[in-house]
Design a protein around this motif. Structure first.
Motif, PDB file in Angstrom:
ATOM      1  N   VAL A  85       8.691  -0.524   8.221  1.00 45.49           N
ATOM      2  CA  VAL A  85       8.243  -0.313   6.828  1.00 45.49           C
ATOM      3  C   VAL A  85       6.990   0.543   6.785  1.00 45.49           C
ATOM      4  O   VAL A  85       6.479   0.833   5.682  1.00 45.49           O
ATOM      5  CB  VAL A  85       7.980  -1.663   6.117  1.00 45.49           C
ATOM      6  CG1 VAL A  85       9.284  -2.452   6.002  1.00 45.49           C
ATOM      7  CG2 VAL A  85       6.920  -2.461   6.882  1.00 45.49           C
ATOM      8  N   GLY A  86       6.468   0.964   7.929  1.00 51.52           N
ATOM      9  CA  GLY A  86       5.272   1.785   7.910  1.00 51.52           C
ATOM     10  C   GLY A  86       4.929   2.287   9.282  1.00 51.52           C
ATOM     11  O   GLY A  86       5.585   1.952  10.271  1.00 51.52           O
ATOM     12  N   LYS A  87       3.926   3.065   9.326  1.00 57.70           N
ATOM     13  CA  LYS A  87       3.500   3.634  10.591  1.00 57.70           C
ATOM     14  C   LYS A  87       2.011   3.918  10.540  1.00 57.70           C
ATOM     15  O   LYS A  87       1.398   3.961   9.456  1.00 57.70           O
ATOM     16  CB  LYS A  87       4.283   4.911  10.912  1.00 57.70           C
ATOM     17  CG  LYS A  87       4.128   6.003   9.870  1.00 57.70           C
ATOM     18  CD  LYS A  87       4.988   7.209  10.191  1.00 57.70           C
ATOM     19  CE  LYS A  87       4.829   8.282   9.102  1.00 57.70           C
ATOM     20  NZ  LYS A  87       5.619   9.492   9.430  1.00 57.70           N
ATOM     21  N   ASP A  89       0.185   3.951   6.781  1.00 61.00           N
ATOM     22  CA  ASP A  89       1.115   4.406   5.751  1.00 61.00           C
ATOM     23  C   ASP A  89       2.221   3.371   5.645  1.00 61.00           C
ATOM     24  O   ASP A  89       3.055   3.253   6.550  1.00 61.00           O
ATOM     25  CB  ASP A  89       1.668   5.780   6.137  1.00 61.00           C
ATOM     26  CG  ASP A  89       2.661   6.315   5.107  1.00 61.00           C
ATOM     27  OD1 ASP A  89       2.649   5.784   3.965  1.00 61.00           O
ATOM     28  OD2 ASP A  89       3.428   7.244   5.420  1.00 61.00           O
ATOM     29  N   ILE A  90       2.200   2.594   4.533  1.00 58.45           N
ATOM     30  CA  ILE A  90       3.184   1.524   4.336  1.00 58.45           C
ATOM     31  C   ILE A  90       4.080   1.886   3.164  1.00 58.45           C
ATOM     32  O   ILE A  90       3.613   2.272   2.094  1.00 58.45           O
ATOM     33  CB  ILE A  90       2.498   0.180   4.081  1.00 58.45           C
ATOM     34  CG1 ILE A  90       1.654  -0.222   5.298  1.00 58.45           C
ATOM     35  CG2 ILE A  90       3.522  -0.893   3.766  1.00 58.45           C
ATOM     36  CD1 ILE A  90       0.919  -1.535   5.125  1.00 58.45           C
ATOM     37  N   GLN A  91       5.362   1.712   3.376  1.00 55.87           N
ATOM     38  CA  GLN A  91       6.330   1.901   2.302  1.00 55.87           C
ATOM     39  C   GLN A  91       6.567   0.555   1.627  1.00 55.87           C
ATOM     40  O   GLN A  91       7.404  -0.235   2.050  1.00 55.87           O
ATOM     41  CB  GLN A  91       7.634   2.477   2.867  1.00 55.87           C
ATOM     42  CG  GLN A  91       7.456   3.832   3.547  1.00 55.87           C
ATOM     43  CD  GLN A  91       8.726   4.320   4.228  1.00 55.87           C
ATOM     44  OE1 GLN A  91       9.747   3.616   4.256  1.00 55.87           O
ATOM     45  NE2 GLN A  91       8.676   5.509   4.792  1.00 55.87           N
ATOM     46  N   THR A  92       5.804   0.300   0.579  1.00 57.96           N
ATOM     47  CA  THR A  92       5.824  -1.026  -0.047  1.00 57.96           C
ATOM     48  C   THR A  92       7.172  -1.375  -0.647  1.00 57.96           C
ATOM     49  O   THR A  92       7.535  -2.558  -0.750  1.00 57.96           O
ATOM     50  CB  THR A  92       4.743  -1.092  -1.164  1.00 57.96           C
ATOM     51  OG1 THR A  92       4.960  -0.019  -2.087  1.00 57.96           O
ATOM     52  CG2 THR A  92       3.348  -0.953  -0.552  1.00 57.96           C
ATOM     53  N   GLU A  93       7.944  -0.318  -1.040  1.00 55.41           N
ATOM     54  CA  GLU A  93       9.243  -0.622  -1.664  1.00 55.41           C
ATOM     55  C   GLU A  93      10.224  -1.201  -0.641  1.00 55.41           C
ATOM     56  O   GLU A  93      11.242  -1.792  -1.008  1.00 55.41           O
ATOM     57  CB  GLU A  93       9.839   0.642  -2.308  1.00 55.41           C
ATOM     58  CG  GLU A  93      10.206   1.744  -1.325  1.00 55.41           C
ATOM     59  CD  GLU A  93       9.010   2.640  -0.999  1.00 55.41           C
ATOM     60  OE1 GLU A  93       9.188   3.648  -0.304  1.00 55.41           O
ATOM     61  OE2 GLU A  93       7.878   2.325  -1.478  1.00 55.41           O
ATOM     62  N   GLU A  94       9.915  -1.055   0.640  1.00 56.96           N
ATOM     63  CA  GLU A  94      10.781  -1.588   1.683  1.00 56.96           C
ATOM     64  C   GLU A  94      10.428  -3.014   2.067  1.00 56.96           C
ATOM     65  O   GLU A  94      11.171  -3.659   2.815  1.00 56.96           O
ATOM     66  CB  GLU A  94      10.699  -0.701   2.942  1.00 56.96           C
ATOM     67  CG  GLU A  94      11.114   0.738   2.734  1.00 56.96           C
ATOM     68  CD  GLU A  94      12.607   0.841   2.430  1.00 56.96           C
ATOM     69  OE1 GLU A  94      13.366  -0.080   2.800  1.00 56.96           O
ATOM     70  OE2 GLU A  94      13.010   1.838   1.809  1.00 56.96           O
TER      71      GLU A  94
END
Length: 399
Positions: free
Chosen positions: A11-13, A19-24
């Motif tokens: 969900v991030g890197k 960098d987090i993809q909150t929608e995931e």
């Protein structure tokens, strides 16, 4: 492990920054909102923080409606005459209220006063035009001038009471109300006292009582008015004139004269005494002969005046927090008192002068070989020794 399973998903890197993809992200209970991980939330505008014990957490507390936020922990009262802005970040001055000339509270008493002024001037002009006729002479021309002047000032007081308070208008209010009443009721007291002394003395002796001439009556009335002036001056020393702000509630500011309700009442005790004594004399002289019947009209005046002021006092003090109602009530009460005096005392005279002029003629009273002219009502005019002898003989015959 049994039916338990888990799925790993990127969900991030991290590459120099997170960098987090909150929608995931998948949160407990299926919610898509990110859980808040904080001890306390920021407070809304108009609220302050209140610490909870020794922790760094707080609860938000609303300031009172009349307080503003001084800092994030303190509410401060804006003080009298001020109110906080919508965001509670400061205060502004409330508008200063007083009676406006375009309001119903001012229009109604002003119209009544104007009608009274016109009526008073009309009566004064009519009496002046017929000043040498028996009806006018019998009413005592000198005291009539004082009385009508007092009535006129009573009506003018309305405009002083409705005007925007200033030091000058406040001084004029104190003198206007007190002096106008003392002029009216001082003149009436002088009239009724004179009639009472004449008939009381005539029933016992043929000697005419002292101080019944027109000049003496004017001096007595002037002394009664002067006493009111002195009392008003003392009042101004004790309670200096000026203006003050009144706060019936936190959202109102009213500009008023520096006159307390109780001090105004005490300032009118002298006039109340004049009214009371005049009423007593009016009762004592109510059965005198018809030719002296002005005392009956004075009686009607005093009885009605007492009723007006007995009704006024509780209304005035019962509306202490309603400034406009209180001032309007005072204006109407003063005008009604003047109107009662004008109508009860002078409407019979005006009626005779205008509609029955045949009754407004001199009658001859023969005294031996001499013929003397006498008015149809000598009760309040200058009385001669011969006329006094006639009064004395008539009273003794009635007995």
């Amino acid at each position: 492990m049994g039916n338990d399973w888990s799925v790993e998903q990127v969900v991030g890197k991290w590459f120099n920054s997170l960098d987090i993809q909150t929608e995931e992200l998948i949160w407990a209970r299926g919610t898509k909102d990110i859980p808040i991980s904080a001890c306390s939330l920021p407070c809304q505008p108009g609220m302050i923080k209140k610490q909870q014990g020794d922790t760094c957490c707080w609860v938000c507390d609303q300031c009172e409606e009349y307080e503003y936020v001084y800092d994030e922990y303190t509410c401060v009262d804006c003080g009298p005459g001020k109110w906080p802005h919508g965001d509670k970040r400061g205060c502004y001055e409330l508008p200063i209220n007083h009676i406006r000339w375009d309001s119903a509270f001012a229009i109604a008493p002003a119209v009544i006063s104007c009608l009274g002024i016109v009526a008073t001037l009309a009566v004064a002009c009519l009496l002046f035009h017929h000043r040498d006729t028996p009806v006018v002479r019998a009413s005592g021309r000198e005291l009539t001038i004082i009385l009508l002047a007092g009535v006129l000032v009573c009506y003018l007081n309305t405009f002083l009471l409705l005007a925007t308070p200033t030091t000058v208008t406040c001084i004029l209010q104190r003198f206007g109300v007190g002096v106008s009443f003392s002029a009216v009721y001082g003149a009436l007291l002088t009239k009724t006292n004179r009639i009472a002394r004449i008939f009381d003395s005539a029933s016992r002796t043929a000697v005419r009582p002292r101080y019944i001439s027109p000049a003496s009556q004017v001096c007595i009335a002037a002394a009664l008015i002067a006493l009111q002036v002195v009392l008003t001056l003392v009042w101004m020393i004790i309670e200096p004139p000026g203006t003050r702000f009144s706060y019936p509630d936190r959202k109102q500011v009213i500009l008023k004269c520096n006159i307390q309700d109780m001090s105004f009442l005490f300032s009118q005790l002298y006039n109340a005494l004049l009214i009371l004594i005049s009423t007593v004399y009016a009762v004592k002289t109510r059965k005198i002969p018809e030719n002296f019947n002005e005392s009956k009209f004075i009686g009607f005046t005093m009885y009605t005046t007492c009723i007006i002021w007995l009704a006024f006092v509780p209304i005035y003090f019962g509306t202490g927090n309603a400034h406009e109602t209180q001032i309007t009530t005072l204006c109407v009460a003063i005008s009604l008192s003047a109107t009662v005096t004008l109508v009860c005392l002078y409407s019979p005279k005006v009626y005779i002068i205008v509609f029955q002029p045949d009754k407004n003629i001199r009658r001859k009273v023969t005294m031996g070989d001499k013929s003397k002219k006498q008015g149809s009502s000598a009760g309040t005019s200058s009385i001669t020794k011969c006329e006094y002898s006639l009064v004395s003989r008539n009273i003794k015959k009635q007995r």
